[in-house]
Design an enzyme around this catalytic site. Structure first.
Site, PDB file in Angstrom:
ATOM      1  N   LYS A  86      -1.561   3.107   2.940  1.00  0.00           N
ATOM      2  CA  LYS A  86      -0.895   3.790   3.231  1.00  0.00           C
ATOM      3  C   LYS A  86      -1.288   5.025   3.849  1.00  0.00           C
ATOM      4  O   LYS A  86      -2.106   5.729   3.290  1.00  0.00           O
ATOM      5  CB  LYS A  86      -0.778   4.058   1.442  1.00  0.00           C
ATOM      6  CG  LYS A  86       1.432   4.616   0.943  1.00  0.00           C
ATOM      7  CD  LYS A  86       1.874   3.451   0.884  1.00  0.00           C
ATOM      8  CE  LYS A  86       3.352   3.617   0.703  1.00  0.00           C
ATOM      9  NZ  LYS A  86       4.631   2.840   0.785  1.00  0.00           N
ATOM     10  N   ALA A 129      12.741  -1.313  -6.713  1.00  0.00           N
ATOM     11  CA  ALA A 129      12.424  -1.432  -5.262  1.00  0.00           C
ATOM     12  C   ALA A 129      10.853  -0.212  -5.705  1.00  0.00           C
ATOM     13  O   ALA A 129      10.630  -0.248  -4.829  1.00  0.00           O
ATOM     14  CB  ALA A 129      12.957  -1.198  -4.184  1.00  0.00           C
TER      15      ALA A 129
END
Length: 361
Positions: free
Chosen positions: A90, A265
């Protein structure tokens, strides 16, 4: 902040991230463009690390580092749980994208990604778009989700969450569809907005919240029948769907939840791992976030391994099977769904063939 102080933030941590075992963390700075970024590679045993770039006005470098460490670890879990030959990574760019984002800054960031020689592939996340990725791609080939590639992954992420909800609804209420279910969606951006559309099309009753008035206005223009609340977390609904930033589930907020199922999500929905036990003690089923929200990763990861559009769609749909298996095992054994999912991840990582630091395949 000195190099020593930066190292201390990494190696002297007393939180759960202190033992997460990240392989590499890169601090990126380009004074000419104002770029300050962090790229974290958590684990590449299964394949090259893949994860989006988040562009966000963090209050401090320490906060940014904590976020990128958590998010990259989550990407490892997400890829492994989905059965993908990918590792977890990330990146975060520190700053307000509306003020700081420029083509030159994105080009500079792309050069840092390129310097990792394929150990890390980047994609979009909060604060970045496919158009931004197009600019980043001018500096590196290690980028997916561009307009020339598979594009924005918001719909795939939403569809995966939608399918995860189906599995949870079947095991919780014996329902094979979400018609008649009440769902509170928190955050109606590029994922939450798609999820609302999918839910309404199947006959669910939807309540939404978002701190941004413009996002609510856009949603109401397309879906005028939804109910808007100041907060979604304490709404009297069947399913709470966190689709904004993480960390909304804390000991205090779990006490306010009225939903029976949590499935959304957002990454890192739990403030820490202890919150999972609190949810179970209240009889609330939590679908592990890194399982439910893997649709976007499946889409953009499919570019690397040249999956067809139909293959990607089928892979995303199978999230329902994974969730069904995890929740069934959890119910049968009394264990937490997160523990069952974590065991799957660890088994797949342990079985992986070690990769050399420079390997891309």
């Amino acid at each position: 902040m000195t190099v020593v102080e930066q190292a201390n933030l990494l190696f002297d941590r007393t939180d759960e991230l202190g033992t997460a075992g990240h392989e590499q963390v890169v601090l990126c700075q380009d004074k000419a463009t104002g770029l300050q970024a962090i790229i974290a590679i958590h684990d590449t045993r299964l394949g090259p690390a893949l994860g989006g770039t988040r562009f966000y006005p963090y209050a401090s470098e320490s906060q940014a580092l904590t976020d990128v460490l958590r998010l990259s670890q989550g990407m490892t879990h997400k890829a492994a749980a989905a059965g993908m030959a990918l590792g977890g990574g990330k990146a975060v760019i520190i700053g307000d994208p509306s003020d700081l984002k420029t083509p030159d800054l994105l080009h500079a960031y792309g050069r840092f990604v390129d310097s990792l020689s394929g150990r890390y592939y980047t994609a979009a996340d909060v604060g970045t778009t496919s158009a931004d990725l197009d600019l980043i791609a001018s500096s590196t080939g290690f980028v997916v989700g561009t307009n020339k590639g598979s594009g924005d992954s918001g719909y795939s992420t939403a569809y995966g969450v939608f399918r995860a909800m189906h599995a949870a609804a079947e095991l919780t209420w014996g329902k094979t569809a979400l018609a008649g279910c009440t769902v509170a969606v928190e955050g109606v951006g590029k994922v939450g907005g798609h999820l609302v559309g999918l839910l309404l099309a199947e006959g669910a009753e939807v309540t939404v919240s978002d701190p941004t008035d413009a996002a609510i206005a856009r949603l109401l223009k397309e879906h005028p029948g939804v109910t808007v609340r100041h907060a979604a977390l304490d709404a009297p609904v069947d399913i709470y769907a966190p689709c904004a930033l993480g960390g909304t589930l804390t000991p205090a907020t779990v006490a306010e939840l009225q939903a029976t199922v949590v499935c959304g999500a957002a990454n890192n929905q739990l403030l820490d791992s202890s919150v999972a036990s609190l949810l179970q003690s209240r009889g609330i089923t939590w679908v592990p976030d890194f399982v439910a929200n893997a649709g976007g990763l499946i889409q953009v990861g499919g570019e690397i391994w040249q999956r067809t559009e139909q293959q990607v769609r089928d892979d995303v749909s199978r999230i329902a099977e994974t969730v069904h298996s995890i929740l069934t095992q959890a119910q049968a054994t009394g264990r937490l769904p997160g523990q069952v999912a974590a065991d799957i991840v660890e088994e797949r990582l342990a079985a992986a063939t070690p990769r050399s630091p420079g390997s891309q395949s």
